[in-house]
Write a protein that holds these residues in place. Structure first.
Motif, PDB file in Angstrom:
ATOM      1  N   TYR A 129       0.941  -1.314   0.009  1.00  0.00           N
ATOM      2  CA  TYR A 129       0.141   0.183  -0.013  1.00  0.00           C
ATOM      3  C   TYR A 129       0.805   0.824   0.260  1.00  0.00           C
ATOM      4  O   TYR A 129       1.872   0.991   0.825  1.00  0.00           O
ATOM      5  CB  TYR A 129      -0.692  -0.202   1.744  1.00  0.00           C
ATOM      6  N   CYS A 130       0.387   2.281  -0.776  1.00  0.00           N
ATOM      7  CA  CYS A 130       0.922   3.460  -0.661  1.00  0.00           C
ATOM      8  C   CYS A 130      -0.019   4.344  -0.101  1.00  0.00           C
ATOM      9  O   CYS A 130      -0.872   4.344  -0.305  1.00  0.00           O
ATOM     10  CB  CYS A 130       0.980   3.996  -1.957  1.00  0.00           C
ATOM     11  N   LYS A 131       0.991   5.648   0.965  1.00  0.00           N
ATOM     12  CA  LYS A 131       0.797   6.560   2.215  1.00  0.00           C
ATOM     13  C   LYS A 131       0.624   7.464   2.042  1.00  0.00           C
ATOM     14  O   LYS A 131       2.123   7.719   1.540  1.00  0.00           O
ATOM     15  CB  LYS A 131       0.936   5.763   2.853  1.00  0.00           C
ATOM     16  N   ALA A 132      -0.173   8.728   1.501  1.00  0.00           N
ATOM     17  CA  ALA A 132       0.295  10.342   2.272  1.00  0.00           C
ATOM     18  C   ALA A 132       0.329  10.603   3.719  1.00  0.00           C
ATOM     19  O   ALA A 132      -1.616  10.272   3.349  1.00  0.00           O
ATOM     20  CB  ALA A 132      -0.230  11.070   0.622  1.00  0.00           C
ATOM     21  N   THR A 133       0.990  11.462   3.966  1.00  0.00           N
ATOM     22  CA  THR A 133       0.862  12.031   4.806  1.00  0.00           C
ATOM     23  C   THR A 133       1.202  13.933   4.635  1.00  0.00           C
ATOM     24  O   THR A 133       2.016  14.148   4.353  1.00  0.00           O
ATOM     25  CB  THR A 133       1.596  11.407   6.068  1.00  0.00           C
ATOM     26  N   LEU A 134      -0.170  14.337   5.153  1.00  0.00           N
ATOM     27  CA  LEU A 134      -0.390  15.551   5.565  1.00  0.00           C
ATOM     28  C   LEU A 134      -0.402  16.449   6.274  1.00  0.00           C
ATOM     29  O   LEU A 134      -1.253  15.937   6.833  1.00  0.00           O
ATOM     30  CB  LEU A 134      -1.557  16.313   4.559  1.00  0.00           C
ATOM     31  N   LEU A 135       0.627  17.197   6.960  1.00  0.00           N
ATOM     32  CA  LEU A 135       0.673  18.010   8.562  1.00  0.00           C
ATOM     33  C   LEU A 135      -0.482  18.734   8.124  1.00  0.00           C
ATOM     34  O   LEU A 135       0.248  19.961   7.370  1.00  0.00           O
ATOM     35  CB  LEU A 135       1.993  17.863   8.215  1.00  0.00           C
ATOM     36  N   GLY A 136      -0.575  19.026   9.290  1.00  0.00           N
ATOM     37  CA  GLY A 136      -1.219  20.535   9.407  1.00  0.00           C
ATOM     38  C   GLY A 136      -0.813  21.182  10.910  1.00  0.00           C
ATOM     39  O   GLY A 136      -0.010  20.520  11.295  1.00  0.00           O
ATOM     40  N   LEU A 137      -2.107  22.575  11.077  1.00  0.00           N
ATOM     41  CA  LEU A 137      -0.994  22.852  11.914  1.00  0.00           C
ATOM     42  C   LEU A 137      -1.103  21.813  13.542  1.00  0.00           C
ATOM     43  O   LEU A 137      -0.147  22.258  14.402  1.00  0.00           O
ATOM     44  CB  LEU A 137      -1.426  24.188  12.277  1.00  0.00           C
ATOM     45  N   LYS A 138      -2.088  21.821  13.815  1.00  0.00           N
ATOM     46  CA  LYS A 138      -2.563  20.662  14.573  1.00  0.00           C
ATOM     47  C   LYS A 138      -2.645  19.091  14.943  1.00  0.00           C
ATOM     48  O   LYS A 138      -2.725  18.518  15.537  1.00  0.00           O
ATOM     49  CB  LYS A 138      -3.865  20.840  16.098  1.00  0.00           C
ATOM     50  N   SER A 139      -2.666  18.291  13.687  1.00  0.00           N
ATOM     51  CA  SER A 139      -3.063  16.987  12.938  1.00  0.00           C
ATOM     52  C   SER A 139      -2.527  17.240  12.204  1.00  0.00           C
ATOM     53  O   SER A 139      -1.938  17.630  11.021  1.00  0.00           O
ATOM     54  CB  SER A 139      -4.526  17.332  13.629  1.00  0.00           C
ATOM     55  N   SER A 140      -2.430  15.322  12.048  1.00  0.00           N
ATOM     56  CA  SER A 140      -1.625  15.039  10.606  1.00  0.00           C
ATOM     57  C   SER A 140      -3.112  14.264   9.801  1.00  0.00           C
ATOM     58  O   SER A 140      -4.016  13.420  10.952  1.00  0.00           O
ATOM     59  CB  SER A 140      -0.582  14.022  10.313  1.00  0.00           C
TER      60      SER A 140
END
Length: 119
Positions: A94-105
């Motif tokens: 599986y491929c996974k992408a992670t997006l980081l926000g100010l308080k969460s991901s």
């Protein structure tokens, strides 16, 4: 959000090679990290390799020296080159992408591609 589409899985003999591709629906410059995970029957999903937006890479000990993760920003694609494959590499990848926000991901997953290594 981001959609991910994996390809490149298949059946290969032990010692052979495969290259997996993961195409993202947005520029991978905007994605903080992308990774390849795998899940074998009856086992938990595990990290295989990851790459950050700064091109830092990380590998599971079991694949170091055999697998290489890379990215092509122009094609919004991350690859996993798998060499010297072993039967124990058999799994759904599986491929996974992670997006980081100010308080969460937020994590986004592809649908998976089957890799089967015969002995």
């Amino acid at each position: 959000q981001v959609q991910l589409v994996e390809s490149g899985g298949g059946l290969v003999q032990a010692g052979g090679s495969l290259r997996l591709s993961c195409v993202a629906s947005r520029s991978i410059f905007s994605i903080n990290a992308m990774g390849w995970y795998r899940q074998a029957p009856g086992k938990q999903r595990e990290l295989v390799a990851a790459i950050t937006s700064g091109s830092r890479t990380n590998y599971a000990d079991s694949v170091k020296g055999r697998f290489t993760i890379s990215s092509d920003n122009a094609k919004n694609t991350v690859y996993l080159q798998m060499n010297s494959l072993k039967p124990e590499d058999t799994a759904v990848y599986y491929c996974k992408a992670t997006l980081l926000g100010l308080k969460s991901s937020d994590d986004y997953w592809g649908q998976g591609t089957q890799v089967t290594v015969s002995s």
